[in-house]
Scaffold this motif. Structure first.
Motif, mmCIF file in Angstrom:
data_model
loop_
_atom_site.group_PDB
_atom_site.id
_atom_site.type_symbol
_atom_site.label_atom_id
_atom_site.label_comp_id
_atom_site.label_asym_id
_atom_site.label_seq_id
_atom_site.Cartn_x
_atom_site.Cartn_y
_atom_site.Cartn_z
ATOM 1 N N ASN A 60 196.070 48.930 65.290
ATOM 2 C CA ASN A 60 197.236 49.660 65.793
ATOM 3 C C ASN A 60 197.060 51.177 65.762
ATOM 4 O O ASN A 60 198.039 51.912 65.924
ATOM 5 C CB ASN A 60 198.476 49.264 64.987
ATOM 6 N N ALA A 63 198.387 52.921 68.899
ATOM 7 C CA ALA A 63 199.852 52.817 68.979
ATOM 8 C C ALA A 63 200.522 53.786 68.008
ATOM 9 O O ALA A 63 201.539 54.405 68.338
ATOM 10 C CB ALA A 63 200.300 51.381 68.696
ATOM 11 N N LEU A 64 199.956 53.932 66.815
ATOM 12 C CA LEU A 64 200.494 54.880 65.840
ATOM 13 C C LEU A 64 200.348 56.317 66.337
ATOM 14 O O LEU A 64 201.272 57.128 66.248
ATOM 15 C CB LEU A 64 199.811 54.697 64.481
ATOM 16 N N LYS A 67 202.812 57.316 68.869
ATOM 17 C CA LYS A 67 204.162 57.566 68.347
ATOM 18 C C LYS A 67 204.256 58.917 67.630
ATOM 19 O O LYS A 67 205.223 59.184 66.930
ATOM 20 C CB LYS A 67 204.558 56.448 67.393
ATOM 21 N N LEU A 158 204.931 50.900 62.339
ATOM 22 C CA LEU A 158 205.269 51.114 63.751
ATOM 23 C C LEU A 158 206.772 50.979 63.978
ATOM 24 O O LEU A 158 207.353 51.750 64.735
ATOM 25 C CB LEU A 158 204.506 50.119 64.643
ATOM 26 N N GLU A 159 207.389 50.020 63.337
ATOM 27 C CA GLU A 159 208.848 49.851 63.465
ATOM 28 C C GLU A 159 209.588 51.068 62.931
ATOM 29 O O GLU A 159 210.592 51.489 63.508
ATOM 30 C CB GLU A 159 209.296 48.590 62.735
ATOM 31 N N LEU A 161 208.541 54.112 62.856
ATOM 32 C CA LEU A 161 208.339 55.266 63.729
ATOM 33 C C LEU A 161 209.177 55.149 64.992
ATOM 34 O O LEU A 161 209.484 56.073 65.649
ATOM 35 C CB LEU A 161 206.859 55.408 64.095
#
Length: 161
Positions: A60, A63-64, A67, A158-159, A161
Motif C-alpha cells: 500500500n 496509496a499511502l 493520500k 489508509l482508513e 488518512l
C-alpha cells in the motif's frame, strides 16, 4: 509513560542500511516538515512482522503516498545488519525506511517497549502505527497482542488518512 497524541517525538538517531553502508538518520531529518507513517514491529523476520505487518505497508506504499504521506518507516529493536537484510529479502529496500533502534533508546523514550523475554526475544517494541506530522504524533494505534497487526496495519492507516 506512553507518548500521547499531540506530543513531539523524542530525539533519537537510528541506523539504516544503504548501498554505501550504514547511515545515521535523526528524528529531525526524518520527521521535520513532513507527514510520515511510522510503524513498529517486535522484530524483523518474526512471523507476524514478515508475513502480515510489513507486506501491507509495502503493498500500500503508493496509496499511502497518494493520500499525502511524504515517507513511511518501520522501526524495530534490531541492529542495522538485520534490518538491512530484512529490507533486501522482502523487497522493501529503497521503498520505505528500515530503522534500527539497536539499543531500544527511541522505543523506551516513547514508552512503547515490551519485555518479550518469555518468548526468547528480550526487550523489544510493542507493535504500533502512528501518523507523525512535523515530528508531532497525530495518531497512535497500539496492538493489544504482538501477534496481531490489525489496528496498526496499512489498511487501518489508509482508513485514518
Amino acid at each position: 509513560m506512553t507518548i500521547a497524541i499531540g506530543e513531539k517525538l523524542p530525539s533519537a538517531t537510528f541506523k539504516e542500511k544503504t548501498a554505501d553502508g550504514p547511515v545515521e538518520i535523526s528524528t529531525d531529518a526524518l520527521f521535520a516538515g513532513k507527514k510520515v507513517v511510522l510503524f513498529a514491529v517486535p522484530g524483523a523476520f518474526t512471523p507476524t512482522c514478515t508475513l502480515n505487518h510489513l507486506p501491507g505497508y509495502l503493498d500500500n506504499r503508493d496509496a499511502l503516498l497518494a493520500k499525502g504521506v511524504d515517507d513511511i518507516a518501520v522501526v524495530a529493536v534490531n541492529d542495522w545488519h538485520v534490518m538491512g537484510a530484512w529490507a533486501q529479502q522482502t523487497g522493501g529496500m529503497d521503498k520505505i525506511h528500515f530503522l534500527a533502534d539497536w539499543d531500544g533508546a527511541f522505543t523506551k523514550a516513547m514508552g512503547l517497549d515490551a519485555d518479550l523475554s518469555a518468548g526468547g526475544l528480550g526487550v523489544r517494541s510493542k507493535r504500533y502505527a502512528m501518523l507523525v506530522e512535523d515530528g508531532v504524533v497525530k495518531s497512535l494505534d497500539i496492538e493489544e497482542s504482538p501477534g496481531q497487526a490489525t489496528v496498526s496495519g496499512a489498511d487501518a492507516m489508509l482508513e485514518r488518512l
